[in-house]
Design a protein around this motif. Structure first.
Motif, mmCIF file in Angstrom:
data_model
loop_
_atom_site.group_PDB
_atom_site.id
_atom_site.type_symbol
_atom_site.label_atom_id
_atom_site.label_comp_id
_atom_site.label_asym_id
_atom_site.label_seq_id
_atom_site.Cartn_x
_atom_site.Cartn_y
_atom_site.Cartn_z
ATOM 1 N N PRO A 1 0.809 -1.223 0.000
ATOM 2 C CA PRO A 1 0.000 0.000 0.000
ATOM 3 C C PRO A 1 0.842 1.273 0.000
ATOM 4 O O PRO A 1 0.457 2.282 -0.598
ATOM 5 C CB PRO A 1 -0.809 -0.123 1.299
ATOM 6 C CG PRO A 1 -0.916 -1.592 1.522
ATOM 7 C CD PRO A 1 0.362 -2.171 1.025
ATOM 8 N N GLN A 2 1.995 1.227 0.658
ATOM 9 C CA GLN A 2 2.866 2.391 0.680
ATOM 10 C C GLN A 2 3.422 2.677 -0.706
ATOM 11 O O GLN A 2 3.582 3.839 -1.102
ATOM 12 C CB GLN A 2 4.023 2.178 1.666
ATOM 13 C CG GLN A 2 4.941 3.380 1.836
ATOM 14 C CD GLN A 2 4.200 4.607 2.336
ATOM 15 O OE1 GLN A 2 3.432 4.526 3.292
ATOM 16 N NE2 GLN A 2 4.411 5.746 1.701
ATOM 17 N N GLU B 1 0.994 7.491 -6.443
ATOM 18 C CA GLU B 1 0.041 8.601 -6.499
ATOM 19 C C GLU B 1 0.720 9.941 -6.232
ATOM 20 O O GLU B 1 0.408 10.949 -6.861
ATOM 21 C CB GLU B 1 -1.074 8.383 -5.475
ATOM 22 C CG GLU B 1 -2.162 7.454 -5.941
ATOM 23 C CD GLU B 1 -3.351 7.477 -5.012
ATOM 24 O OE1 GLU B 1 -4.491 7.356 -5.503
ATOM 25 O OE2 GLU B 1 -3.153 7.617 -3.790
ATOM 26 N N ALA B 2 1.651 9.937 -5.303
ATOM 27 C CA ALA B 2 2.299 11.187 -4.911
ATOM 28 C C ALA B 2 3.269 11.695 -5.959
ATOM 29 O O ALA B 2 3.490 12.900 -6.084
ATOM 30 C CB ALA B 2 3.026 10.994 -3.579
ATOM 31 N N THR B 3 3.858 10.772 -6.739
ATOM 32 C CA THR B 3 4.912 11.163 -7.671
ATOM 33 C C THR B 3 4.455 11.275 -9.121
ATOM 34 O O THR B 3 5.169 11.851 -9.937
ATOM 35 C CB THR B 3 6.085 10.158 -7.599
ATOM 36 O OG1 THR B 3 5.581 8.834 -7.862
ATOM 37 C CG2 THR B 3 6.735 10.189 -6.229
ATOM 38 N N ASN C 1 -16.171 5.067 -10.854
ATOM 39 C CA ASN C 1 -15.448 5.752 -11.923
ATOM 40 C C ASN C 1 -14.503 6.829 -11.416
ATOM 41 O O ASN C 1 -13.590 7.250 -12.136
ATOM 42 C CB ASN C 1 -16.436 6.374 -12.921
ATOM 43 C CG ASN C 1 -17.186 5.321 -13.721
ATOM 44 O OD1 ASN C 1 -16.718 4.200 -13.860
ATOM 45 N ND2 ASN C 1 -18.354 5.681 -14.226
ATOM 46 N N GLU C 2 -14.718 7.278 -10.198
ATOM 47 C CA GLU C 2 -13.885 8.342 -9.649
ATOM 48 C C GLU C 2 -12.599 7.827 -8.998
ATOM 49 O O GLU C 2 -11.723 8.613 -8.651
ATOM 50 C CB GLU C 2 -14.688 9.144 -8.620
ATOM 51 C CG GLU C 2 -15.891 9.883 -9.203
ATOM 52 C CD GLU C 2 -15.470 10.860 -10.294
ATOM 53 O OE1 GLU C 2 -14.485 11.601 -10.087
ATOM 54 O OE2 GLU C 2 -16.129 10.878 -11.352
ATOM 55 N N LEU C 3 -12.485 6.505 -8.833
ATOM 56 C CA LEU C 3 -11.285 5.964 -8.185
ATOM 57 C C LEU C 3 -10.068 6.074 -9.092
ATOM 58 O O LEU C 3 -10.155 5.870 -10.309
ATOM 59 C CB LEU C 3 -11.501 4.494 -7.805
ATOM 60 C CG LEU C 3 -12.464 4.195 -6.659
ATOM 61 C CD1 LEU C 3 -12.541 2.701 -6.426
ATOM 62 C CD2 LEU C 3 -12.048 4.921 -5.391
ATOM 63 N N SER C 4 -8.934 6.367 -8.494
ATOM 64 C CA SER C 4 -7.682 6.404 -9.244
ATOM 65 C C SER C 4 -7.198 4.981 -9.498
ATOM 66 O O SER C 4 -7.700 4.018 -8.906
ATOM 67 C CB SER C 4 -6.621 7.175 -8.452
ATOM 68 O OG SER C 4 -6.262 6.450 -7.282
ATOM 69 N N LEU C 5 -6.199 4.846 -10.375
ATOM 70 C CA LEU C 5 -5.641 3.519 -10.655
ATOM 71 C C LEU C 5 -5.033 2.898 -9.401
ATOM 72 O O LEU C 5 -5.159 1.694 -9.163
ATOM 73 C CB LEU C 5 -4.575 3.616 -11.755
ATOM 74 C CG LEU C 5 -5.086 3.631 -13.194
ATOM 75 C CD1 LEU C 5 -3.926 3.850 -14.162
ATOM 76 C CD2 LEU C 5 -5.800 2.327 -13.517
#
Length: 533
Positions: free
Chosen positions: A66-67, A73-75, A89-93
């Motif tokens: 998970p980290q 996501e952060a980079t 549909n709003e969830l990120s990959l």
């Protein structure tokens, strides 16, 4: 979403002539020298943004931590944007990948959409946090993996396929085989055929088994308190019986103390039975109360991934968005609750010392009178009664707050187990260290040289490598030892290949190996004739 489930492969392969990577770049007909995730109509470019299903398949297949998903996501904004996939549909990959990996867990699969949503909110509003919660529970309790439990006089072993074996003392029917006859040979509990067991807990004359559907089966003394005196446990049950009071709770772990029993639900809620008089566990009930009572106080809205029961106290490893933490409740004698005092706690209280030590707890263990934790960084902390050197600090002093075992500073620990004044630590390279009370040969240091020197049952004040296990040339992944003040101790060592070794007291057949007529214990680990792989 998962390409592997479709009838034909979604990725087509073509023959490409082998040539150096540099030549490929130089001879490329692409119109741009730099390729990004986000493409346009440029011929020959592979626009990942237009093919997120492939990226999702890779993320899920790699079983990323998970980290790692949070780092992606952060980079990279590509992993933060909505992926336009069902169910949301709003969830990120990164979130979708975490959700897919959650769906692979046995305890998550049967959850309804509403239950999933509630768990997500309880974990902090992210599927990555839900995945961390699920993985943490599997890691610290070997849920859904083979494991063995060295109980007070009897033993339970669970294979990776969920078959439960029992052996040892059976005076109360705690072997679950329909009799009260002692048995040293491990036998599968036949009445559970077709039921996959994922976790076992044992107490004096009692056994509890948990199935992959969250059902709890109990046998032996018909009580939820292990106390060996008074009216409790007067009736015996010789075959596994479904615990009706828990039928509406999906249970994933059980822990048996001396006066109480605790269970952990799939959602991370802790329930306790018995020992509620004087509000010892946050509720006001009689000792013989058989109804599960939710543990009140600080843990009501914080998901717990592991519970551990000592003689008269309970530890809970909690999973919060800010990290992992440990709470304790019950009797504080000897400082075993870890708060710097020796007072009782009637509701769960956070052990703050781990924040001071900058340790993220990963595994907790509650011995009869002392406790231990392994941190994510591999450090080991112990606290409570230090009798016989069971804390590993080179003395027999009590510690009322967690203290790092400096003698293990060069060891990265991954697992810890505690018993009656005894502690075992497993390192990331499979080595095993033990310290504390040397009675019953349960520390594993009783070599021929030790016997010749007359210190066969000597206590060990500092951690020492268990050379008898190291000589097996097998990687140890789990240790279990008797956690009761009433019985001579025995110890199990489970290897990565599924082999189970036993040593210590075996007078009731609890080692799973046959002893000679005048023999009551085994000083050297002996393999049990059972395959748990």
């Amino acid at each position: 979403m998962d390409a592997s489930t479709s009838g034909t492969s979604s990725v087509q392969y073509h023959n490409i002539a082998e040539q150096p990577i540099a030549a490929t770049i130089v001879n490329s007909t692409f119109q741009r020298q730099v390729r990004h995730c986000f493409g346009n109509a440029t011929p020959g470019e592979f626009p990942l943004s237009a093919n997120p299903s492939i990226v999702l398949h890779v993320l899920t297949g790699c079983n990323l931590d998970p980290q790692d998903l949070a780092t992606l996501e952060a980079t990279c904004s590509f992993f933060r944007q909505p992926a336009n996939f069902a169910p949301d549909n709003e969830l990120s990959l990164a979130e979708l990948a975490a959700l897919d990996m959650c769906r692979k867990r046995a305890i998550f699969k049967p959850m309804t959409q509403e239950q999933c949503h509630d768990l997500k909110l309880k974990c902090g509003g992210s599927w990555k946090l839900v995945l961390r919660f699920l993985l943490a529970g599997e890691a610290c309790s070997r849920r859904e993996k083979s494991h063995a439990v060295a109980g007070p006089g009897h033993s339970i072993a669970v294979s990776s396929k969920g078959v439960a074996y029992s052996f040892g003392s059976n005076s109360s029917g705690q072997l679950g085989n329909g009799t009260t006859e002692e048995e040293w040979r491990p036998h599968p509990i036949r009445s559970l055929q077709g039921i996959r067991v994922i976790q076992a807990a044992v107490g004096a004359g009692r056994t509890m088994l948990i199935s992959d559907t969250g059902k709890v089966y109990a046998f032996g003394k018909e009580s939820f308190g292990e106390a060996e005196y008074g009216i409790q446990g007067s009736k015996v049950v010789t075959t596994p019986q479904l615990v009706e009071s828990l039928k509406d709770i999906f249970v994933v772990q059980a822990a048996i103390g001396n006066f109480f029993t605790a269970v952990l639900s799939r959602e991370g809620r802790v329930y306790t039975f018995s020992w509620g008089n004087e509000t010892k566990l946050g509720h006001q009930t009689e000792q013989a109360d058989l109804e599960p009572r939710p543990l009140l106080g600080a843990l009501e809205n914080i998901p717990v991934v592991q519970i551990a029961a000592g003689y008269c106290y309970l530890l809970a490893l909690a999973c919060q968005p800010s990290g992992m933490s440990v709470y304790s409740v019950g009797c504080g004698l000897g400082g075993k609750l870890g708060h710097g005092t020796r007072t009782d706690e009637k509701v769960p209280r956070l052990i703050e010392q781990f924040q001071t030590l900058n340790i993220q707890p990963a595994v907790v263990a509650a011995g009869a009178w002392h406790a231990a934790v392994v941190g994510k960084d591999g450090r080991v902390c112990t606290w409570g009664w230090g009798r016989y050197g069971c804390l590993g600090h080179g003395n027999e002093d009590c510690e009322s707050a967690p203290k790092v075992v400096e003698a293990l500073s060069n060891v990265k620990a991954v697992y810890v187990a505690t018993g009656d004044y005894t502690t075992f630590v497993v390192s990331d390279d499979g080595n095993v260290y033990s310290f504390g009370c040397g009675e019953s040969s349960s520390l594993g240091h009783n070599t021929a040289a030790a016997e010749a020197q007359g210190n066969r049952h000597s206590n060990v004040l500092f951690p020492e490598v268990v050379t008898s296990l190291k000589q097996l040339n097998e990687r140890v992944v789990q240790i279990s030892l008797t956690n009761s003040i009433y019985w001579n101790a025995h110890t199990f060592a489970l290897t990565e290949s599924g082999k189970l070794y036993a040593f210590g007291a075996g007078d009731k057949g609890q080692l799973g190996v046959e002893l000679s007529a005048n023999q009551t214990e085994r000083a050297i680990p002996e393999q049990i004739d059972i395959d748990l792989s």
